[in-house]
Design a protein around this motif. Structure first.
Motif, short mmCIF file in Angstrom:
data_model
loop_
_atom_site.label_atom_id
_atom_site.label_comp_id
_atom_site.label_asym_id
_atom_site.label_seq_id
_atom_site.Cartn_x
_atom_site.Cartn_y
_atom_site.Cartn_z
N UNK A 94 0.85 -1.18 0.00
CA UNK A 94 0.00 0.00 0.00
C UNK A 94 0.90 1.24 0.00
N UNK A 95 0.35 2.41 -0.37
CA UNK A 95 1.18 3.61 -0.40
C UNK A 95 1.44 4.22 0.97
N UNK A 96 0.74 3.76 1.99
CA UNK A 96 0.93 4.29 3.34
C UNK A 96 -0.11 3.69 4.26
N UNK A 97 0.09 3.85 5.56
CA UNK A 97 -0.86 3.24 6.49
C UNK A 97 -2.12 4.06 6.66
N UNK A 98 -2.07 5.37 6.43
CA UNK A 98 -3.30 6.16 6.50
C UNK A 98 -4.29 5.73 5.40
N UNK A 99 -3.88 5.64 4.12
CA UNK A 99 -4.82 5.09 3.14
C UNK A 99 -5.20 3.65 3.43
N UNK A 100 -4.29 2.89 4.04
CA UNK A 100 -4.61 1.48 4.36
C UNK A 100 -5.73 1.39 5.39
N UNK A 101 -5.75 2.31 6.35
CA UNK A 101 -6.83 2.31 7.34
C UNK A 101 -8.16 2.57 6.65
N UNK A 102 -8.18 3.53 5.73
CA UNK A 102 -9.41 3.78 4.99
C UNK A 102 -9.81 2.58 4.14
N UNK A 103 -8.83 1.89 3.56
CA UNK A 103 -9.14 0.68 2.80
C UNK A 103 -9.81 -0.37 3.70
N UNK A 104 -9.32 -0.51 4.92
CA UNK A 104 -9.91 -1.46 5.85
C UNK A 104 -11.34 -1.06 6.19
N UNK A 105 -11.55 0.21 6.45
CA UNK A 105 -12.90 0.71 6.76
C UNK A 105 -13.85 0.42 5.61
N UNK A 106 -13.43 0.75 4.39
CA UNK A 106 -14.30 0.61 3.23
C UNK A 106 -14.54 -0.84 2.83
N UNK A 107 -13.54 -1.69 3.03
CA UNK A 107 -13.68 -3.08 2.57
C UNK A 107 -14.30 -4.00 3.61
N UNK A 108 -14.25 -3.64 4.89
CA UNK A 108 -14.71 -4.54 5.95
C UNK A 108 -15.96 -4.06 6.66
N UNK A 109 -16.40 -2.84 6.38
CA UNK A 109 -17.61 -2.32 7.03
C UNK A 109 -18.51 -1.63 6.01
N UNK A 110 -19.72 -1.34 6.45
CA UNK A 110 -20.70 -0.65 5.61
C UNK A 110 -21.04 0.70 6.22
N UNK A 111 -21.51 1.66 5.40
CA UNK A 111 -21.92 2.95 5.96
C UNK A 111 -22.92 2.78 7.10
N UNK A 112 -22.72 3.54 8.16
CA UNK A 112 -23.59 3.46 9.32
C UNK A 112 -23.15 2.48 10.38
N UNK A 251 -7.53 -15.38 4.90
CA UNK A 251 -7.75 -15.29 3.45
C UNK A 251 -8.97 -14.45 3.11
N UNK A 252 -10.06 -14.63 3.84
CA UNK A 252 -11.28 -13.88 3.54
C UNK A 252 -11.07 -12.37 3.73
N UNK A 253 -10.46 -12.00 4.86
CA UNK A 253 -10.19 -10.58 5.12
C UNK A 253 -9.20 -10.04 4.10
N UNK A 254 -8.17 -10.83 3.81
CA UNK A 254 -7.15 -10.39 2.86
C UNK A 254 -7.75 -10.14 1.48
N UNK A 255 -8.62 -11.02 1.04
CA UNK A 255 -9.22 -10.86 -0.28
C UNK A 255 -10.09 -9.60 -0.35
N UNK A 256 -10.85 -9.36 0.70
CA UNK A 256 -11.71 -8.16 0.71
C UNK A 256 -10.86 -6.89 0.66
N UNK A 257 -9.83 -6.86 1.48
CA UNK A 257 -8.95 -5.70 1.53
C UNK A 257 -8.21 -5.51 0.21
N UNK A 258 -7.67 -6.58 -0.30
CA UNK A 258 -6.84 -6.49 -1.51
C UNK A 258 -7.67 -6.21 -2.76
N UNK A 259 -8.90 -6.66 -2.76
CA UNK A 259 -9.77 -6.38 -3.91
C UNK A 259 -9.95 -4.87 -4.10
#
Length: 390
Positions: A94-112, A251-259
């Motif tokens: 990843x380009x940095x851990x700040x964008x990585x945190x946002x990637x985790x938020x977006x890939x592992x959770x839903x709005x609300x 694997x499941x978490x990794x795939x969601x994040x990496x996608x």
């Protein structure tokens, strides 16, 4: 006597440097001692310079492919420094851990949905939750005479409601290095409630005698719930090269994040960041060990100075990072007044405590990753303020 390499004063102004060239924009004055944003004023290791110079000899800078030496450097570093056995297919660039945190938020959770953080904490933790329309859950760390600990009852209650926990280890800004017992309890609770953890371990390499950083994912079976963010950017002072990785064994978490990482094309990387990471982890360990000795001396100096020479100011024990968390609440000043005297009377740019949340009101964070001579000047300026306000 030969000058210590970390004593060298390097003029960073007019180099497009956020820490110095951003002073006028952020603090209203450019002639300040900048002890705010968390990068250091030290030259990087000779091995990193050599690696980048060698890469410059090749005249083409096209798209990147990380070869085996990139992954081997990370795997070997985690094994040598932290006794953690990482597999290559767990590593996501990843380009940095700040964008990585946002990637985790977006890939592992839903709005609300709710996401938990422990406060006070690094501002982008808040932003990653709120900017993406998730709901913020906060569990305040307990401050007992400057020593921070976890409110376990509150933490567990909030964790029950969360879909993701964003963890800071070692902690920025309070400089805690979490113990094995604390980490085990966190891991057990997250496993119990099936809450994945993004563990930001960017300061993992900067830990002082008497303390030991343990990757949360290296304990028990916690790797199954962890996304671990690591980077040489803080410890080797190469944040501007925009290079980090997230290590995920599930694997499941990794795939969601990496996608999502792949869809946003964030994986290609910086040519020089890739070479710098390899040179840092593979060839610059001695440099880091020398840095830690220097930073430890600065840590001892600032701790003793605050305790003995700054009436009304408290300092939290600095277990890790190059960041001091200073409590000015006994001066009885508003946040605005505290900032005003720092800038206009002392000529110092410190990070206001409220940047880390409401729990930080009356505090300031000071970056001591600088030559000791600069730190001495800054602390003597604080001493003048203390005579008036302390």
């Amino acid at each position: 006597m030969k000058q210590n390499r970390f004593d060298e004063i390097i003029d960073r102004r007019n180099s497009g440097c956020y820490k110095y060239d951003g002073l006028k924009m952020l603090y209203g004055k450019s002639e300040l001692i900048p002890l705010w944003v968390a990068d250091m004023d030290f030259a990087v290791s000779d091995k990193i310079i050599s690696a980048l110079s060698e890469r410059l000899k090749h005249p083409v800078f096209g798209y990147n492919l990380r070869l085996d030496d990139f992954y081997e450097a990370i795997i070997s570093w985690q094994e040598r420094r932290f006794d953690w056995n990482v597999q290559q297919d767990w590593i996501i660039a990843v380009p940095g851990l700040v964008p990585a945190i946002s990637l985790a938020v977006l890939s592992l959770t839903e709005p609300g949905e709710r996401i938990l953080i422990q406060t006070p904490v690094y501002r982008p933790f808040y932003d990653a939750v709120l900017d993406h329309k998730r709901k913020l859950l906060t569990s305040a760390l307990v401050n007992t005479n400057g020593i921070y600990s976890i409110d376990w009852q509150d933490f567990e209650e909030k964790l029950k409601q969360a879909k993701l926990f964003i963890f800071c280890s070692p902690h920025n800004p309070v400089s805690r290095v979490w113990t094995k017992e604390e980490l085990t309890k966190i891991g057990n609770l997250c496993a119990k409630y099936k809450v994945p953890v993004f563990s930001d371990e960017i300061h993992a390499d900067i830990v002082y005698p008497g303390y030991k950083h343990l990757p949360l994912a290296s304990l028990n079976d916690f790797s199954e719930i962890c996304l671990t963010g690591v980077s040489p950017s803080k410890s080797f002072n190469i944040a501007g090269l925009a290079t980090a990785v997230v290590i995920v064994s599930n694997l499941e978490i990794r795939n969601k994040f990496n996608e999502l990482n792949t869809k946003l094309h964030l994986y290609l990387g910086n040519t020089f960041g890739i070479r710098a990471l390899i040179a840092a982890y593979s060839e610059s360990e001695n440099w880091l060990d020398e840095l830690l000795c220097y930073l430890n001396k600065n840590r001892i100096y600032i701790t003793e100075f605050v305790q003995n020479e700054l009436p009304g100011v408290k300092i939290s024990p600095i277990e890790g990072t190059f960041l001091a968390w200073l409590d000015f609440r006994n001066w009885g000043l508003t946040e605005a007044k505290l900032q005003e005297i720092m800038v206009n009377k002392a000529g110092l740019a410190l990070e206001p405590g409220t940047e880390f949340g409401k729990d930080g009101e009356g505090f300031m964070r000071l970056n001591f990753g600088c030559p000791k001579s600069i730190l001495e000047i800054a602390l003597k300026r604080l001493q003048v303020l203390a005579r008036e306000y302390g």
